[in-house]
Design a protein around this motif. Structure first.
Motif, mmCIF file in Angstrom:
data_model
loop_
_atom_site.group_PDB
_atom_site.id
_atom_site.type_symbol
_atom_site.label_atom_id
_atom_site.label_comp_id
_atom_site.label_asym_id
_atom_site.label_seq_id
_atom_site.Cartn_x
_atom_site.Cartn_y
_atom_site.Cartn_z
ATOM 1 N N VAL A 244 9.283 6.891 -31.738
ATOM 2 C CA VAL A 244 8.841 7.243 -30.382
ATOM 3 C C VAL A 244 7.329 7.490 -30.319
ATOM 4 C CG1 VAL A 244 9.008 8.958 -28.540
ATOM 5 C CG2 VAL A 244 11.082 8.082 -29.618
ATOM 6 N N PRO A 245 6.761 8.367 -31.170
ATOM 7 C CA PRO A 245 5.302 8.550 -31.127
ATOM 8 C C PRO A 245 4.541 7.259 -31.432
ATOM 9 C CG PRO A 245 6.336 10.315 -32.383
ATOM 10 C CD PRO A 245 7.385 9.281 -32.148
ATOM 11 N N ALA A 246 5.057 6.491 -32.398
ATOM 12 C CA ALA A 246 4.392 5.235 -32.751
ATOM 13 C C ALA A 246 4.402 4.269 -31.571
ATOM 14 C CB ALA A 246 5.086 4.600 -33.957
ATOM 15 N N PHE A 247 5.527 4.190 -30.888
ATOM 16 C CA PHE A 247 5.641 3.293 -29.740
ATOM 17 C C PHE A 247 4.692 3.704 -28.620
ATOM 18 C CE2 PHE A 247 7.617 2.006 -25.708
ATOM 19 C CZ PHE A 247 7.710 0.635 -25.912
ATOM 20 N N LEU A 248 4.574 5.014 -28.396
ATOM 21 C CA LEU A 248 3.675 5.498 -27.347
ATOM 22 C C LEU A 248 2.216 5.181 -27.674
ATOM 23 C CD1 LEU A 248 5.293 8.942 -26.456
ATOM 24 C CD2 LEU A 248 5.302 6.841 -25.099
ATOM 25 N N ILE A 249 1.872 5.239 -28.948
ATOM 26 C CA ILE A 249 0.511 4.864 -29.357
ATOM 27 C C ILE A 249 0.289 3.374 -29.128
ATOM 28 C CG2 ILE A 249 -1.027 4.590 -31.339
ATOM 29 C CD1 ILE A 249 0.093 7.184 -32.462
ATOM 30 N N LEU A 250 1.255 2.571 -29.562
ATOM 31 C CA LEU A 250 1.145 1.118 -29.410
ATOM 32 C C LEU A 250 0.998 0.724 -27.943
ATOM 33 C CD1 LEU A 250 3.912 -0.072 -31.908
ATOM 34 C CD2 LEU A 250 1.457 -0.412 -32.165
ATOM 35 N N LEU A 251 1.818 1.323 -27.109
ATOM 36 C CA LEU A 251 1.818 0.976 -25.693
ATOM 37 C C LEU A 251 0.673 1.659 -24.947
ATOM 38 C CD1 LEU A 251 3.678 -0.772 -23.897
ATOM 39 C CD2 LEU A 251 4.839 1.326 -23.218
ATOM 40 N N GLY A 252 0.326 2.864 -25.408
ATOM 41 C CA GLY A 252 -0.659 3.658 -24.688
ATOM 42 C C GLY A 252 -2.071 3.102 -24.743
ATOM 43 N N MET A 253 -2.471 2.566 -25.892
ATOM 44 C CA MET A 253 -3.857 2.101 -26.021
ATOM 45 C C MET A 253 -4.210 0.993 -25.034
ATOM 46 S SD MET A 253 -4.780 2.279 -30.057
ATOM 47 C CE MET A 253 -4.628 3.810 -30.979
ATOM 48 N N ILE A 268 0.752 14.156 -29.314
ATOM 49 C CA ILE A 268 1.448 15.202 -28.554
ATOM 50 C C ILE A 268 2.949 15.153 -28.817
ATOM 51 C CG2 ILE A 268 2.075 15.956 -26.219
ATOM 52 C CD1 ILE A 268 -0.742 15.070 -25.340
ATOM 53 N N THR A 269 3.489 13.943 -28.861
ATOM 54 C CA THR A 269 4.940 13.807 -29.038
ATOM 55 C C THR A 269 5.376 13.910 -30.501
ATOM 56 O OG1 THR A 269 4.654 11.394 -29.086
ATOM 57 C CG2 THR A 269 5.237 12.399 -26.977
ATOM 58 N N TYR A 270 4.473 13.627 -31.436
ATOM 59 C CA TYR A 270 4.852 13.613 -32.855
ATOM 60 C C TYR A 270 5.379 14.966 -33.339
ATOM 61 C CZ TYR A 270 4.514 12.942 -37.905
ATOM 62 O OH TYR A 270 4.790 12.874 -39.250
ATOM 63 N N PRO A 271 4.648 16.075 -33.134
ATOM 64 C CA PRO A 271 5.186 17.357 -33.620
ATOM 65 C C PRO A 271 6.474 17.766 -32.917
ATOM 66 C CG PRO A 271 3.213 17.698 -32.291
ATOM 67 C CD PRO A 271 3.315 16.236 -32.535
ATOM 68 N N ILE A 272 6.591 17.425 -31.636
ATOM 69 C CA ILE A 272 7.823 17.758 -30.912
ATOM 70 C C ILE A 272 9.008 17.022 -31.526
ATOM 71 C CG2 ILE A 272 9.002 17.624 -28.678
ATOM 72 C CD1 ILE A 272 6.257 17.841 -27.343
ATOM 73 N N CYS A 273 8.809 15.744 -31.808
ATOM 74 C CA CYS A 273 9.884 14.948 -32.415
ATOM 75 C C CYS A 273 10.218 15.452 -33.817
ATOM 76 C CB CYS A 273 9.474 13.474 -32.472
ATOM 77 S SG CYS A 273 9.362 12.656 -30.868
ATOM 78 N N MET A 274 9.197 15.840 -34.564
ATOM 79 C CA MET A 274 9.426 16.322 -35.922
ATOM 80 C C MET A 274 10.174 17.658 -35.926
ATOM 81 S SD MET A 274 8.641 14.357 -38.309
ATOM 82 C CE MET A 274 7.954 12.722 -38.430
ATOM 83 N N ILE A 275 9.838 18.519 -34.972
ATOM 84 C CA ILE A 275 10.546 19.798 -34.862
ATOM 85 C C ILE A 275 12.008 19.556 -34.489
ATOM 86 C CG2 ILE A 275 10.724 21.919 -33.505
ATOM 87 C CD1 ILE A 275 7.664 21.887 -33.297
ATOM 88 N N ALA A 276 12.228 18.629 -33.548
ATOM 89 C CA ALA A 276 13.595 18.314 -33.135
ATOM 90 C C ALA A 276 14.402 17.724 -34.287
ATOM 91 C CB ALA A 276 13.574 17.346 -31.958
ATOM 92 N N ALA A 277 13.718 16.964 -35.151
ATOM 93 C CA ALA A 277 14.400 16.351 -36.295
ATOM 94 C C ALA A 277 14.482 17.300 -37.488
ATOM 95 C CB ALA A 277 13.673 15.066 -36.696
#
Length: 280
Positions: A244-253, A268-277
């Protein structure tokens, strides 16, 4: 994340190339759309792109440069690029702009101006950091998730930025277009030294270099984007907390037209995803 950043920069570069060529144009209804093939300028890019791809498949050295030269010739033949009337000219004087940054440094005396300076600092830092990571990844310099001599790279970038401001130029720093040099084999600082020398010499031949229009250089950007996007193969797409974070970077730039904004979406999304996982 570093693979996503380098790949995202590749997509951004390719998008710039498509935009410069006229193959992608703005559209109020859909944001972007395909350009008109009736535009002869588009065919300059198409010709250069196809020629460059064929040359690269055949492993011809200097394929990107050869493609640009023949694209420029093609543009001249079809009458879309004007032949320069002279080949040598002298650079304009720096007198009107030299040192203006120093003369006006006292103007930064309000809270509003300090906020503006800090904003530019943060944007420039993230742009530079993202660019350096992407280029270092493309060049194969990142080992064990570490970038060697990153402090010196940032120091060189900031020094160039300050020198450029004194000279009155637009911001001087690490730019994603440097990936085209890496794509054809550039790896050491000696590459940059020779490029700077040739840039200095090219100031005398600016009329001749005017034939290398945006449509002529667009194929190089697209090809480099393809090469950098290969790093997406190293992203663990089967792990959602990374995907998810990787995809947002790819699409966001490319969609935000900003390297720093794309990185921000992922960070922003990476730590949230890591905490959830439960990885943090």
């Amino acid at each position: 994340m570093k693979f996503a950043i380098s790949s995202g920069i590749g997509l951004f570069i390719a998008f710039l190339g498509l935009q410069n060529s006229g193959m992608i144009v703005g559209n109020k209804a859909t944001l972007v759309s395909i350009g008109s093939l009736e535009n002869p300028l588009v065919w300059i890019t198409i010709f250069g792109l196809l020629l460059t791809v064929v040359l690269m498949i055949l492993n011809i050295p200097g394929s990107i440069f050869i493609g640009m030269v023949f694209a420029a010739i093609f543009g001249i033949v079809i009458g879309q690029i004007a032949v320069p009337t002279k080949f040598i000219s002298f650079a304009p004087s720096l007198k009107p702009i030299f040192g203006q940054a120093i003369y006006h440094i006292g103007d930064i005396n309000t809270v509003q101006m300090v906020v503006v300076v800090l904003t530019f600092l943060l944007v420039t830092f993230f742009d530079t950091a993202g660019t350096l990571i992407g280029l270092a990844q493309q060049a194969g310099f990142i080992k064990n998730n570490k970038m060697p001599r990153v402090g010196k790279a940032l120091a060189a970038d900031s020094t160039a930025m300050m020198a450029g401001s004194v000279l009155g130029t637009s911001p001087v720093g690490a730019f994603v277009e440097s990936s085209s040099g890496i794509a054809v084999g550039g790896r050491t600082g000696l590459t940059a030294v020779f490029i700077s020398i040739f840039f200095l010499i090219s100031m005398l031949f600016s009329p001749l270099l005017s034939i290398f229009t945006a449509q002529v250089t667009a194929p190089a950007l697209i090809i480099v984007g393809v090469l950098m996007a290969q790093n997406t193969a190293h992203i663990h797409w089967d792990r959602l907390e990374i995907a998810v974070p990787a995809f947002l970077i790819l699409l966001g730039m490319p969609l935000t037209y900003s390297i720093s904004d794309g990185i921000s979406l992922g960070m922003i999304t990476y730590p949230i995803c890591m905490i959830a996982a439960k990885k943090i």
